[in-house]
Design an enzyme around this catalytic site. Structure first.
Site, short mmCIF file in Angstrom:
data_model
loop_
_atom_site.label_atom_id
_atom_site.label_comp_id
_atom_site.label_asym_id
_atom_site.label_seq_id
_atom_site.Cartn_x
_atom_site.Cartn_y
_atom_site.Cartn_z
N PHE A 128 0.88 -1.17 0.00
CA PHE A 128 0.00 0.00 0.00
C PHE A 128 0.92 1.23 0.00
CE2 PHE A 128 -2.73 3.22 1.81
CZ PHE A 128 -3.96 2.95 1.25
N ASP A 200 2.35 -5.19 8.45
CA ASP A 200 1.20 -4.30 8.31
C ASP A 200 -0.04 -5.19 8.20
OD1 ASP A 200 -0.90 -2.73 7.33
OD2 ASP A 200 0.48 -1.33 6.37
N TYR A 225 -10.41 0.89 11.03
CA TYR A 225 -11.63 1.33 10.33
C TYR A 225 -12.02 0.42 9.17
CZ TYR A 225 -8.02 3.63 7.47
OH TYR A 225 -6.91 3.89 6.72
N LYS A 226 -11.20 -0.61 8.89
CA LYS A 226 -11.55 -1.54 7.82
C LYS A 226 -12.36 -2.69 8.43
CE LYS A 226 -7.77 0.10 4.96
NZ LYS A 226 -6.35 -0.02 4.62
N ARG A 374 -12.43 -4.61 -6.68
CA ARG A 374 -12.09 -5.20 -5.39
C ARG A 374 -13.35 -5.46 -4.58
NH1 ARG A 374 -8.26 -2.63 -0.95
NH2 ARG A 374 -10.05 -1.24 -0.87
C1 LIG Z 1 -5.56 1.13 4.51
C2 LIG Z 1 -4.09 0.92 4.63
C3 LIG Z 1 -3.28 1.90 5.21
C4 LIG Z 1 -3.90 3.19 5.64
O1 LIG Z 1 -3.06 4.02 6.39
P1 LIG Z 1 -3.68 5.30 7.14
O2 LIG Z 1 -2.54 5.89 7.81
O3 LIG Z 1 -4.76 4.79 8.05
O4 LIG Z 1 -4.30 6.19 6.12
C5 LIG Z 1 -1.93 1.62 5.36
N1 LIG Z 1 -1.41 0.45 4.95
C6 LIG Z 1 -2.17 -0.51 4.37
C7 LIG Z 1 -1.57 -1.81 3.93
C8 LIG Z 1 -3.53 -0.29 4.18
O5 LIG Z 1 -4.29 -1.20 3.60
#
Ligand SMILES: *Cc1c(COP(=O)(O)O)cnc(C)c1O
Length: 415
Positions: A128, A200, A225-226, A374
């Site tokens: 990401f 992560d 939040y996911k 997705r």
């Molecule tokens: C959603 C996601 C993030 C989001 O990071 P934020 O700091 O909350 O915006 C980071 N890494 C991965 C792998 C994600 O899927």
């Protein structure tokens, strides 16, 4: 001709689902199938009462007294303990704080600090992007540090591991394809090379079973939040293995991570344990919405969750392959269970327009550039009939080519 379960067989799957009762605890729109819980989980019904209590009685009524009286100050640690159970972490190693991006920064710095003389960070080019951006930020603050990427500097993490690698940052489940790493095996390989790992868990926490302690993970971060349904912008979590806690240092040395925040001393002295990984004041209202969700998660058996998640994604694949052959879709998620998270990625040349057409018909997924559709499967509130309905709508949109209508080509800022 492929065979696939009929409506009666699918209804039976829902009837036998041990997690079915959780669905009623969430706010779902009538007539919609929500397959975007891997981007923003839906609202737990109990969150409204929790937010009302926190806003009216605690903030409105008790005001400043609520920091002690309502336990606001200790919420990050208390909620961290509860997330810890979901990720296989014994108490005292997980805390809720800041964002995943910020926690990546802290974890990478801490890991580099624990490996003096080593200056390379390894990550996957397919991470990401914020993970890579934060790693670039870390590198910019440490003289001599470099970031090397799997897929750019070498074909695999294994081949890039050498005795200059301090830390490897890995996305446990790939956000685009849903590909899942073997956490224990990768961690062991990284340790054998003398390096540390930061996992992560953004697409893991609340999506599948994971055991950080048993896998000997060093650090982990993830968002709430996911799949955890903590609410839009709810803070993230960070895990630091107990064996590292006495020595690990993070650079965002704010007062919430101080040994004695209310002594208001001039010099920074980090708190004992995981509290040191906090920085500043946390968003209490967001934490309270998250608490309402974790009240539900406390009752979830993670093995049951994983079994259902795989059954949902298996059914989706089976129905897509049975009903949508020749309609331009390719599966981008592994079929093998140990390699699959809780989402399915399909590629289509016109994925953006197809997704807009799906959303208009009440099937909510998302689009990832350049050509990925997705679909996230959140076992607490998605059922097997939802999966069948989503595929039926997808088939119809592709067969009738309604996605070609001009309005589906218009792009918003967030996809
Ligand atoms: C959603 C996601 C993030 C989001 O990071 P934020 O700091 O909350 O915006 C980071 N890494 C991965 C792998 C994600 O899927």
């Amino acid at each position: 001709m492929a065979t696939f379960p009929d409506a009666a067989a699918i209804a039976a799957m829902d009837a036998q689902d041990p997690l079915r009762r959780f669905r009623d605890h969430f706010v779902l729109n009538e007539g919609e199938v929500y397959l975007d819980g891997n981007s923003l989980g839906v609202a737990p019904r109990a969150a409204y009462a929790e937010l009302d209590l926190a806003a009216r009685q605690e903030w409105g009524g008790d005001q400043i007294r609520s920091w002690n009286k309502a336990g606001w100050f200790d919420l990050p640690l208390a909620l961290g303990h509860r997330i810890g159970r979901l990720i296989g972490a014994a108490p005292g190693q997980t805390i809720v704080a800041d964002t995943t991006s910020i926690n990546i920064y802290k974890a990478l710095h801490a890991a580099i600090g624990l490996r003096p003389g080593r200056t390379t960070i390894l990550a996957e080019a397919g991470s990401f992007p914020t993970d890579l951006y934060m790693a670039q930020g870390v590198v910019s603050t440490i003289p001599g540090a470099v970031l090397k990427l799997e897929g750019v500097d070498g074909p695999s993490i294994e081949q890039l591991l050498d005795d200059n690698v301090a830390v490897v940052l890995l996305n446990h489940v790939n956000y685009r394809t849903g590909l899942l790493h073997d956490m224990a095996a990768m961690t062991a390989k990284i340790h054998a090379a003398g390096a540390l790992v930061v996992w992560d868990l953004c697409h893991t926490a609340g999506a599948l079973e994971v055991t950080l302690d048993a896998a000997r993970a060093d650090f982990a971060v993830g968002c709430s939040y996911k799949y955890l349904n903590g609410g839009p912008g709810a803070p993230a979590f960070i895990y630091v293995a107990e064996r590292h806690l006495p020595h690990a240092r993070q650079p965002l040395s704010g007062w919430w991570g101080h040994a004695r925040p209310f002594a208001f001393e001039t010099g920074y002295e980090g708190a004992e344990g995981i509290r040191r990984f906090q920085c500043g004041t946390q968003p209490i209202l967001s934490l309270r919405a998250m608490k309402a969700s974790l009240d539900l998660w406390d009752e979830v058996d993670m093995a049951e969750l994983r079994t259902k998640s795989l059954a949902l994604t298996d059914l989706f694949i089976q129905l897509v392959e049975g009903r949508c052959t020749g309609l331009g879709l390719t599966l981008d998620t592994p079929r093998t269970h140990p390699l699959r998270g809780s989402q399915i990625a399909l590629r289509h040349e016109n994925a953006y327009a197809v997704m807009q057409a799906l959303i208009e018909r009440g099937v909510i997924g998302d689009f990832r550039a350049p050509d990925t559709l997705r679909f996230g499967f959140t076992p607490l509130y998605i059922g097997f009939a939802d999966v069948a309905r989503a595929v039926a709508v997808l088939e119809d949109i592709l067969r009738t080519e309604t996605w070609k209508e001009a309005r589906f080509a218009v792009r918003g800022a967030v996809t």
